[in-house]
Design a protein around this motif. Structure first.
Motif, PDB file in Angstrom:
ATOM      1  N   THR A  56       0.846  -1.194   0.000  1.00 14.95           N
ATOM      2  CA  THR A  56       0.000   0.000   0.000  1.00 14.95           C
ATOM      3  C   THR A  56       0.882   1.245   0.000  1.00 14.95           C
ATOM      4  OG1 THR A  56      -0.067   0.159   2.408  1.00 14.95           O
ATOM      5  CG2 THR A  56      -1.783  -1.203   1.350  1.00 14.95           C
ATOM      6  N   GLU A  98      -5.047  -0.505  -1.910  1.00 17.25           N
ATOM      7  CA  GLU A  98      -6.012  -0.205  -0.856  1.00 17.25           C
ATOM      8  C   GLU A  98      -6.960   0.926  -1.249  1.00 17.25           C
ATOM      9  OE1 GLU A  98      -4.986  -0.661   3.514  1.00 17.25           O
ATOM     10  OE2 GLU A  98      -4.898   1.514   3.233  1.00 17.25           O
ATOM     11  N   SER A  99      -6.409   2.025  -1.758  1.00 15.32           N
ATOM     12  CA  SER A  99      -7.231   3.210  -2.044  1.00 15.32           C
ATOM     13  C   SER A  99      -7.587   3.357  -3.516  1.00 15.32           C
ATOM     14  CB  SER A  99      -6.492   4.479  -1.599  1.00 15.32           C
ATOM     15  OG  SER A  99      -5.340   4.671  -2.406  1.00 15.32           O
ATOM     16  N   TYR A 101      -5.630   4.829  -5.614  1.00 13.54           N
ATOM     17  CA  TYR A 101      -5.001   6.016  -6.180  1.00 13.54           C
ATOM     18  C   TYR A 101      -3.847   5.617  -7.082  1.00 13.54           C
ATOM     19  CZ  TYR A 101      -0.638   7.344  -3.615  1.00 13.54           C
ATOM     20  OH  TYR A 101       0.627   7.458  -3.138  1.00 13.54           O
ATOM     21  N   VAL A 124     -11.672   9.221  -1.140  1.00 10.20           N
ATOM     22  CA  VAL A 124     -10.523   8.446  -0.660  1.00 10.20           C
ATOM     23  C   VAL A 124      -9.591   9.321   0.187  1.00 10.20           C
ATOM     24  CG1 VAL A 124      -8.393   7.306  -1.438  1.00 10.20           C
ATOM     25  CG2 VAL A 124     -10.565   6.755  -2.525  1.00 10.20           C
ATOM     26  N   VAL A 126      -5.636   9.008   1.908  1.00  9.64           N
ATOM     27  CA  VAL A 126      -4.384   8.248   1.959  1.00  9.64           C
ATOM     28  C   VAL A 126      -3.491   8.897   3.020  1.00  9.64           C
ATOM     29  CG1 VAL A 126      -2.338   7.519   0.682  1.00  9.64           C
ATOM     30  CG2 VAL A 126      -4.554   7.592  -0.477  1.00  9.64           C
ATOM     31  N   SER A 175      -6.753  13.790   1.222  1.00 13.03           N
ATOM     32  CA  SER A 175      -8.159  13.387   1.167  1.00 13.03           C
ATOM     33  C   SER A 175      -8.878  14.058   0.017  1.00 13.03           C
ATOM     34  CB  SER A 175      -8.889  13.765   2.467  1.00 13.03           C
ATOM     35  OG  SER A 175      -8.324  13.127   3.580  1.00 13.03           O
TER      36      SER A 175
END
Length: 192
Positions: A56, A98-99, A101, A124, A126, A175
């Motif tokens: 991640t 995970e996100s 991005y 999202v 991070v 964010s």
């Protein structure tokens, strides 16, 4: 994710794992020592190095910070390209499992500056640990959308065109609280 991006992603994750092992070995560190320096478990580092886990963003930030480098440097060194022109198709691309991005390293050559283009999906967040920012100066420039950046206890609401210089190392969070994707550039002055 397209098949082409998925294939590139698998390949870069394998090369990132190899780079993590090379950086650890270059310092003469055991897995245990890197775990102590980074706060990442020994078992997880072993999985990353063997290409058995997709790391991640938060994990890569901790590992690269322990090595005294930025996450973009770690990713870029996993796919070093000689020359002064780095074409779009050759730029290292990494997607956080995970996100979701997407991080694209866009700067070529040996200048003491890394430029990264990040696409942050809607809704999202991070997080990045302070260890990611030691010995580095950084700018964040929002290209499209809106970004909420938290640096320690400070919160910056940023819109397209806004640019922020990061302060002293602190735990941070990127964010995207909107319903639209956000795209921003991170410029990192390499320690030298």
């Amino acid at each position: 994710m397209t098949d082409e991006l998925s294939s590139k992603e698998d390949d870069i994750n394998r090369r990132i794992g190899q780079r993590v092992r090379l950086e650890r070995e270059a310092r003469g560190w055991s897995l245990t020592e890197l775990a102590q320096q980074s706060g990442v478990s020994r078992a997880m580092i072993h999985k990353v190095e063997r290409g058995e886990s997709s790391p991640t963003a938060a994990l890569l930030a901790r590992l690269s910070g322990a090595f005294g480098m930025s996450m973009s440097q770690l990713i870029a060194q996993s796919e070093i390209q000689p020359g002064t022109l780095l074409r779009h198709a050759q730029q290292p691309v990494w997607q956080d499992p995970e996100s979701g991005y997407i991080r694209r390293h866009v700067s070529p050559g040996t200048l003491p500056l890394d430029v990264v283009n990040v696409e942050l999906p809607a809704g999202v967040t991070v997080p990045m640990a302070a260890i990611s920012y030691f010995s580095r100066r950084q700018l964040i420039w929002v290209l499209e959308g809106a970004l909420t950046f938290q640096e320690g206890d400070k919160v910056f609401e940023m819109a397209a065109g806004d640019c922020l210089e990061l302060g002293d190392p602190a735990d941070c969070a990127f964010s995207n609280r909107s319903g639209q994707p956000c795209r921003y550039a991170v410029m990192v002055l390499k320690a030298g």
